[in-house]
Design an enzyme around this catalytic site. Structure first.
Site, PDB file in Angstrom:
ATOM      1  N   ARG A 178      -5.898 -13.115  11.858  1.00  0.00           N
ATOM      2  CA  ARG A 178      -6.960 -13.885  11.230  1.00  0.00           C
ATOM      3  C   ARG A 178      -6.358 -15.198  10.744  1.00  0.00           C
ATOM      4  NH1 ARG A 178      -5.403  -9.945   7.568  1.00  0.00           N
ATOM      5  NH2 ARG A 178      -4.964 -10.620   5.419  1.00  0.00           N
ATOM      6  N   ASP A 218      12.791  -0.399  -2.467  1.00  0.00           N
ATOM      7  CA  ASP A 218      12.137   0.276  -3.591  1.00  0.00           C
ATOM      8  C   ASP A 218      11.648   1.651  -3.173  1.00  0.00           C
ATOM      9  OD1 ASP A 218      11.068   0.425  -6.275  1.00  0.00           O
ATOM     10  OD2 ASP A 218       9.073   0.218  -5.375  1.00  0.00           O
ATOM     11  N   HIS A 266      11.397   3.468  -6.549  1.00  0.00           N
ATOM     12  CA  HIS A 266       9.943   3.391  -6.335  1.00  0.00           C
ATOM     13  C   HIS A 266       9.228   2.974  -7.632  1.00  0.00           C
ATOM     14  CE1 HIS A 266       6.401   5.037  -3.745  1.00  0.00           C
ATOM     15  NE2 HIS A 266       6.090   3.904  -4.358  1.00  0.00           N
TER      16      HIS A 266
END
Length: 320
Positions: A176, A255, A279
């Site tokens: 897009r 992470d 995380h």
């Protein structure tokens, strides 16, 4: 029969909840075995506990025979889609778009800067009381490839812009054009990798992205490039990453990992050139106020029978 809403945040702590449903608190408890707060068959909206193990999140699913909405407090919904067959048909599954962009984008930038500027080495030197100065790369003038240009990917670009990066290249499932420029399709990723100094993964975990970062992907990355993963661990093939890190050709800031949590003794802990955070892209002080605003808005829409936000899918009779 009451219409119950199960919330992982005590309802008395959330201002503005609409009248009508009975709000019950359930977050699984410390050990994941917390008793259900009411009859699961009377639960019409299940808000999935946040930062809990997968078995806790999916534990009530088969018993929620009257549920109409399942709302996660994560951007990814792979924990729930993995058990779609347990969910009755006609349920709207909604994610937490709008909740984690700020926090996750901050961490993506933090990991990028820390890895490039050698912060882990500074920490180790401080612990040894050594003054260790060196020249390190800057984020300025780098080409950054953002793989997964949704709300979080756009928020990452917001934070990259002031750091004078040379270029941000955007990749999403579907191409897009945005106000910032072209968003390339995921099928272009291999051709775009060789020009990227930093590759940031912020894509959801889907069948298409599972194992996306494999040996071929990593081999296409330029020498000295940095891989940053704030998406999901299984997006990256861990064995392929370990092999590439061992060569010292690229570095990584992660992470999320696969497996997760990363167990003691796993080779990723000691791999050269890798920075690991546990995380923590979402959980920060930015999480709770945004999560509460989302819940108030969604539940107001639900009570007023208005279209919900962030609907990812509606379950069918076959659980898909």
């Amino acid at each position: 029969m009451s219409a119950d809403v199960w919330l992982p945040i005590p309802p008395e702590e959330i201002e503005g909840l609409p009248e009508g449903p009975r709000y019950l608190f359930w977050d699984g408890g410390e050990d994941g075995e917390q008793a259900f707060p009411g009859d699961p068959a009377q639960c019409v909206v299940y808000v999935v506990p946040y930062m809990k193990r997968w078995p806790v999140k999916v534990r009530p699913l088969e018993l929620l025979t009257g549920v109409r909405v399942i709302q996660t407090l994560t951007a990814g919904v792979d924990d729930i889609t993995a058990r779609l067959s347990s969910i009755v048909p006609g349920v709207q599954l909604c994610n937490a778009r709008g909740v984690h962009e700020t926090s996750t984008a901050e961490l993506a930038l933090t990991l990028t800067l820390a890895a490039l500027r050698g912060v882990p080495g500074f920490v180790r030197a401080q612990q040894q009381e050594r003054w260790q100065s060196a020249l390190h790369p800057s984020l300025a003038d780098k080409n950054v490839l953002v793989v997964g240009y949704g709300a979080i990917g756009a928020a990452i670009e917001d934070r990259l812009t002031p750091f004078e990066v040379a270029r941000v290249t955007r990749i999403a499932r579907s191409p897009r054009t945005t106000a910032r420029g072209v968003v390339h399709p995921i099928t272009d990723v291999l051709s775009l990798l060789p020009d990227a100094d930093v590759v940031i993964l912020s894509t959801p975990l889907t069948q298409e992205t599972h194992g996306l970062v494999d040996a071929e992907f990593l081999a296409r990355m330029k020498d000295g490039a940095l891989l940053v993963n704030v998406s999901r661990g299984p997006v990256v093939d861990t064995e392929a990453l370990l092999a590439e890190l061992a060569k010292g050709r690229i570095t990584a800031a992660l992470d999320v990992t696969d497996p997760e949590p990363l167990p003691p003794g796993h080779p990723l802990w000691q791999a050269p050139g890798v920075l690991i955070s546990p995380h923590v892209g979402g959980p920060s002080s930015a999480f709770l106020p945004r999560a509460e605003r989302l819940l108030v808005d969604q539940l107001t829409r639900f009570v007023n029978q208005e279209p919900l936000r962030n609907v990812i899918l509606t379950t069918e009779a076959n659980g898909r």
